[in-house]
Write a protein that holds these residues in place. Sequence first.
Motif, PDB file in Angstrom:
ATOM      1  N   UNK A   1       0.838  -1.201   0.000  1.00  0.00           N
ATOM      2  CA  UNK A   1       0.000   0.000   0.000  1.00  0.00           C
ATOM      3  C   UNK A   1       0.873   1.251   0.000  1.00  0.00           C
ATOM      4  N   UNK A   2       0.503   2.173  -0.865  1.00  0.00           N
ATOM      5  CA  UNK A   2       1.265   3.405  -0.987  1.00  0.00           C
ATOM      6  C   UNK A   2       0.890   4.362   0.149  1.00  0.00           C
ATOM      7  N   UNK A   3       1.900   4.754   0.924  1.00  0.00           N
ATOM      8  CA  UNK A   3       1.634   5.554   2.130  1.00  0.00           C
ATOM      9  C   UNK A   3       0.949   6.885   1.842  1.00  0.00           C
ATOM     10  N   UNK A   4       1.219   7.465   0.669  1.00  0.00           N
ATOM     11  CA  UNK A   4       0.609   8.772   0.384  1.00  0.00           C
ATOM     12  C   UNK A   4      -0.898   8.660   0.153  1.00  0.00           C
ATOM     13  N   UNK A   5      -1.399   7.439  -0.110  1.00  0.00           N
ATOM     14  CA  UNK A   5      -2.842   7.239  -0.289  1.00  0.00           C
ATOM     15  C   UNK A   5      -3.518   6.789   0.999  1.00  0.00           C
ATOM     16  N   UNK A   6      -2.718   6.559   2.056  1.00  0.00           N
ATOM     17  CA  UNK A   6      -3.228   5.779   3.193  1.00  0.00           C
ATOM     18  C   UNK A   6      -3.502   6.571   4.472  1.00  0.00           C
ATOM     19  N   UNK A   7      -4.453   6.044   5.238  1.00  0.00           N
ATOM     20  CA  UNK A   7      -4.652   6.441   6.628  1.00  0.00           C
ATOM     21  C   UNK A   7      -4.461   5.161   7.442  1.00  0.00           C
ATOM     22  N   UNK A   8      -3.596   5.200   8.445  1.00  0.00           N
ATOM     23  CA  UNK A   8      -3.323   3.993   9.229  1.00  0.00           C
ATOM     24  C   UNK A   8      -3.858   4.173  10.646  1.00  0.00           C
ATOM     25  N   UNK A   9      -4.723   3.240  11.022  1.00  0.00           N
ATOM     26  CA  UNK A   9      -5.419   3.336  12.304  1.00  0.00           C
ATOM     27  C   UNK A   9      -5.007   2.144  13.170  1.00  0.00           C
ATOM     28  N   UNK A  10      -4.739   2.415  14.439  1.00  0.00           N
ATOM     29  CA  UNK A  10      -4.286   1.369  15.362  1.00  0.00           C
ATOM     30  C   UNK A  10      -5.278   1.165  16.499  1.00  0.00           C
TER      31      UNK A  10
ATOM     32  N   UNK B   1     -16.536   7.408  10.315  1.00  0.00           N
ATOM     33  CA  UNK B   1     -16.161   8.807  10.575  1.00  0.00           C
ATOM     34  C   UNK B   1     -14.762   9.107  10.037  1.00  0.00           C
ATOM     35  N   UNK B   2     -13.854   8.154  10.206  1.00  0.00           N
ATOM     36  CA  UNK B   2     -12.487   8.349   9.714  1.00  0.00           C
ATOM     37  C   UNK B   2     -12.489   8.451   8.184  1.00  0.00           C
ATOM     38  N   UNK B   3     -13.273   7.593   7.525  1.00  0.00           N
ATOM     39  CA  UNK B   3     -13.342   7.653   6.062  1.00  0.00           C
ATOM     40  C   UNK B   3     -13.914   8.990   5.595  1.00  0.00           C
ATOM     41  N   UNK B   4     -14.908   9.493   6.350  1.00  0.00           N
ATOM     42  CA  UNK B   4     -15.492  10.797   5.991  1.00  0.00           C
ATOM     43  C   UNK B   4     -14.485  11.921   6.208  1.00  0.00           C
TER      44      UNK B   4
ATOM     45  N   UNK C   1     -10.228  12.069   0.442  1.00  0.00           N
ATOM     46  CA  UNK C   1      -9.273  11.956  -0.667  1.00  0.00           C
ATOM     47  C   UNK C   1      -8.303  10.792  -0.523  1.00  0.00           C
ATOM     48  N   UNK C   2      -8.419  10.051   0.558  1.00  0.00           N
ATOM     49  CA  UNK C   2      -7.556   8.882   0.735  1.00  0.00           C
ATOM     50  C   UNK C   2      -8.264   7.641   0.202  1.00  0.00           C
TER      51      UNK C   2
END
Length: 228
Positions: A4-13, A155-158, A162-163
């Motif tokens: 996965x390309x980091x510039x397209x990503x949101x990483x949730x833990x 909520x995170x996706x909203x 643009x990710x």
Amino acid sequence: VDKICLSDAVIVFDLDDTLYFEADYVRSGIRFVFEFVSTELEQDLPEKLLEELLGGEQELPAGDWLQRLLADGNVQSSKESLLWLYRLHPPKIQLESSTSEFLAWLRERCPIMIVTDGRVVTQTLKLNALGLKNVPHLISEQYQSEKPDERRFKLIMQQYPNKSEFLYVGDNLKKDFVAPNRLGWTTIGLLPNPRMVHRSATGEEMPTVNRPTVWINHLTDAKDYLKE
Ligand SMILES: [Mg+2]
């Protein structure tokens, strides 16, 4: 799985047993309550009892530690009071250096967040102790929504329209991966480790929706699935 390309990503833990070992939190709480009872309530407690409650290097703290402290220590207080003392204590916990380095590396490349279940006061005290208070976090009590409910993940996706790539890293097959899997996220599971409080098997018997896209041994192995 493609990287996965980091510039397209949101990483949730997830927090407990994902970013640090929950057993360390439990030990910190046992020490705090024990110390309080000895010092503030001025009750004589044998040091040996503390050792027993904490468990050894290779074993988890006693699951019934509070019960045993009350009974064996002959403590003049209620279970409920001491439980609140535990939940509200400022924990002595810290991130492993590999974890804090990994998070710092990620934060320069993509948004990172935490989705954790629990009380706001307790989880916030943990986040502060771990130096994570500046990482945006969604605590279940505040959102009236616990995993596997989808609310916080949506909520995170909203928040990041643009990710295109969302990842969730967790450890608990019962609840961690269901919502993000349903929403099309990539999910990363930490393989069971003897130091974890809730050790799930790798879940061959579990429905596909409960299982992560990939398993890793150590948090930093998530790097194998990421590219710059
Ligand atoms: Mg967890």
